[in-house]
Design an enzyme around this catalytic site. Structure first.
Site, PDB file in Angstrom:
ATOM      1  N   ARG A 161       4.448  -7.454  -1.279  1.00 31.80           N
ATOM      2  CA  ARG A 161       3.280  -7.497  -0.385  1.00 31.80           C
ATOM      3  C   ARG A 161       2.655  -8.856  -0.601  1.00 31.80           C
ATOM      4  O   ARG A 161       2.181  -9.165  -1.702  1.00 31.80           O
ATOM      5  CB  ARG A 161       2.293  -6.380  -0.724  1.00 31.80           C
ATOM      6  N   HIS A 219       4.245  -5.578   9.276  1.00 32.79           N
ATOM      7  CA  HIS A 219       4.260  -4.470   8.313  1.00 32.79           C
ATOM      8  C   HIS A 219       5.387  -3.515   8.751  1.00 32.79           C
ATOM      9  O   HIS A 219       5.134  -2.416   9.233  1.00 32.79           O
ATOM     10  CB  HIS A 219       2.889  -3.781   8.316  1.00 32.79           C
ATOM     11  N   GLN A 228       5.626   0.207   7.589  1.00 33.17           N
ATOM     12  CA  GLN A 228       4.610   1.035   8.240  1.00 33.17           C
ATOM     13  C   GLN A 228       5.100   1.482   9.618  1.00 33.17           C
ATOM     14  O   GLN A 228       4.979   2.651  10.000  1.00 33.17           O
ATOM     15  CB  GLN A 228       3.306   0.231   8.377  1.00 33.17           C
ATOM     16  N   ASP A 257      -6.380   0.376  13.651  1.00 38.51           N
ATOM     17  CA  ASP A 257      -6.358  -0.152  12.284  1.00 38.51           C
ATOM     18  C   ASP A 257      -7.721  -0.806  12.059  1.00 38.51           C
ATOM     19  O   ASP A 257      -8.503  -0.998  13.006  1.00 38.51           O
ATOM     20  CB  ASP A 257      -5.194  -1.160  12.159  1.00 38.51           C
ATOM     21  N   CYS A 303      -2.807   3.486  10.119  1.00 36.50           N
ATOM     22  CA  CYS A 303      -1.979   3.193   8.933  1.00 36.50           C
ATOM     23  C   CYS A 303      -2.714   3.477   7.633  1.00 36.50           C
ATOM     24  O   CYS A 303      -2.084   3.684   6.608  1.00 36.50           O
ATOM     25  CB  CYS A 303      -1.542   1.730   8.979  1.00 36.50           C
ATOM     26  N   ARG A 340       5.554   7.363   4.935  1.00 41.63           N
ATOM     27  CA  ARG A 340       5.853   6.058   4.329  1.00 41.63           C
ATOM     28  C   ARG A 340       6.965   6.239   3.300  1.00 41.63           C
ATOM     29  O   ARG A 340       7.901   5.454   3.232  1.00 41.63           O
ATOM     30  CB  ARG A 340       4.598   5.489   3.628  1.00 41.63           C
TER      31      ARG A 340
END
Ligand code: CP
Ligand code: NVA
Length: 303
Positions: free
Chosen positions: A99, A126, A129, A221, A261, A289
């Protein structure tokens, strides 16, 4: 197999295969411990709850192990080159999950690593995700083809990956965002190419009514992503009309699902009534996930 997962585009031809595998893994239909004795290094330059825990538990369940590496503690955090880090870690582990703050750093890491590199979020995309989200869409709506997802809010990393994955699965996608917060041009160009190849449609507009027409999935988001903190006050003003509340949900198809998310801020991008209401599937999405990433780990790291 070698190769890395930095973008949804990296798995363009295998998205359906990976999602199908994720479904099988979730249903317990794969062999025991396919990644026995494999190790995943997990580098985090930013905070995480879901990504960290789901990759760690996922590796364990596949028979391997994960090592958590905070960039503050790595020599990389003191300036050791990414090149050297990539080469050294490749001598110890079978895969690297990262990340990162900058997408270009992950590209550099992947270029020099001799093991697969999997992005667990950058400022640009991402992809894990997006895979989990699409597994969730299939479970709740039965199929992807012919369905429409609307992303409401900031044209950010999560939005970018959804723009790439939706057309690959036969979905239409709209983005409702204030002017100045549109998704990245390159992403839109690629998403439109995928949409042409798959007979789907991409729309980007600041007209919420237009974006929400015939929508089966409403997705949002945070307004202030990690790294955007300095712009928080301006963003809260600019995004206020784009809050996902019951009125906005009323513009989507009846029976539309709500996705996020996470982490979420109730009262900002979404009201508590919506995120904690009957249309919300956020915890299935979070659980997925792990299932989706187990499929990714299997795909990239199994001998
Ligand atoms: N959605 C997501 O990536 O969550 P974390 O930041 O908790 O990993
Ligand atoms: N767009 C958010 C996603 C967090 C999982 C961020 O980058 O902070």
């Amino acid at each position: 197999m070698m190769g890395s997962l930095l973008s949804v585009s990296d798995i363009k031809d295998d998205v359906k295969y990976i999602l199908d595998l994720a479904g099988k893994i979730k249903a317990g239909e794969i062999e025991e411990k396919p990644l026995k004795d494999k190790t995943l290094a997990m580098i985090f330059q930013k905070s995480s709850t879901r990504t960290r825990v789901s990759f760690d538990v996922g590796m364990y369940q596949l028979g391997g192990r994960a090592i958590f590496l905070s960039s503050n503690d790595l020599q990389m955090g003191r300036g050791e080159p990414i090149y050297d880090t990539a080469k050294v870690l490749s001598r110890f582990v079978d895969g690297i999950m990262i990340r990162a703050i900058k997408h270009s750093d992950v590209e550099e890491l992947a270029e020099h690593a001799d093991v697969p590199v999997i992005s667990g979020l950058t400022d640009y995309e991402h992809p894990c995700q997006a895979l989990a989200d699409m597994l969730t869409v299939k479970e709740h709506l039965g199929d992807w083809t012919g369905k429409k997802i609307c992303f409401v809010g900031d044209g950010n990393n999560v939005c970018n990956s959804l723009l790439l994955i939706a057309p690959l699965l036969g979905m239409d996608m709209s983005v409702a965002c204030p002017k100045g917060y549109e998704p990245d041009d390159e992403i839109l160009k690629t998403a439109n190419e995928y949409a042409d190849e798959n007979n789907t449609e991409i729309t980007v507009t600041d007209d919420i009514g237009v974006a929400l027409e015939k929508v089966d999935v409403v997705y949002t988001d945070v307004w202030v992503s990690m790294g955007d903190e300095a712009e928080a006050a301006q963003r809260e003003k600019d995004f206020a009309p784009f809050q996902v509340n019951s009125d906005l949900m009323g513009l989507a198809n009846p029976g539309a699902i709500f996705m996020h998310c996470l982490p979420a801020i109730r009262g900002q991008e979404v009201t508590a009534e919506v995120i904690d209401g009957p249309q919300s599937v956020i915890f299935d999405e979070a659980e997925n996930r792990m299932h989706a990433q187990k499929a990714v780990l299997y795909y990239y790291m199994k001998d």
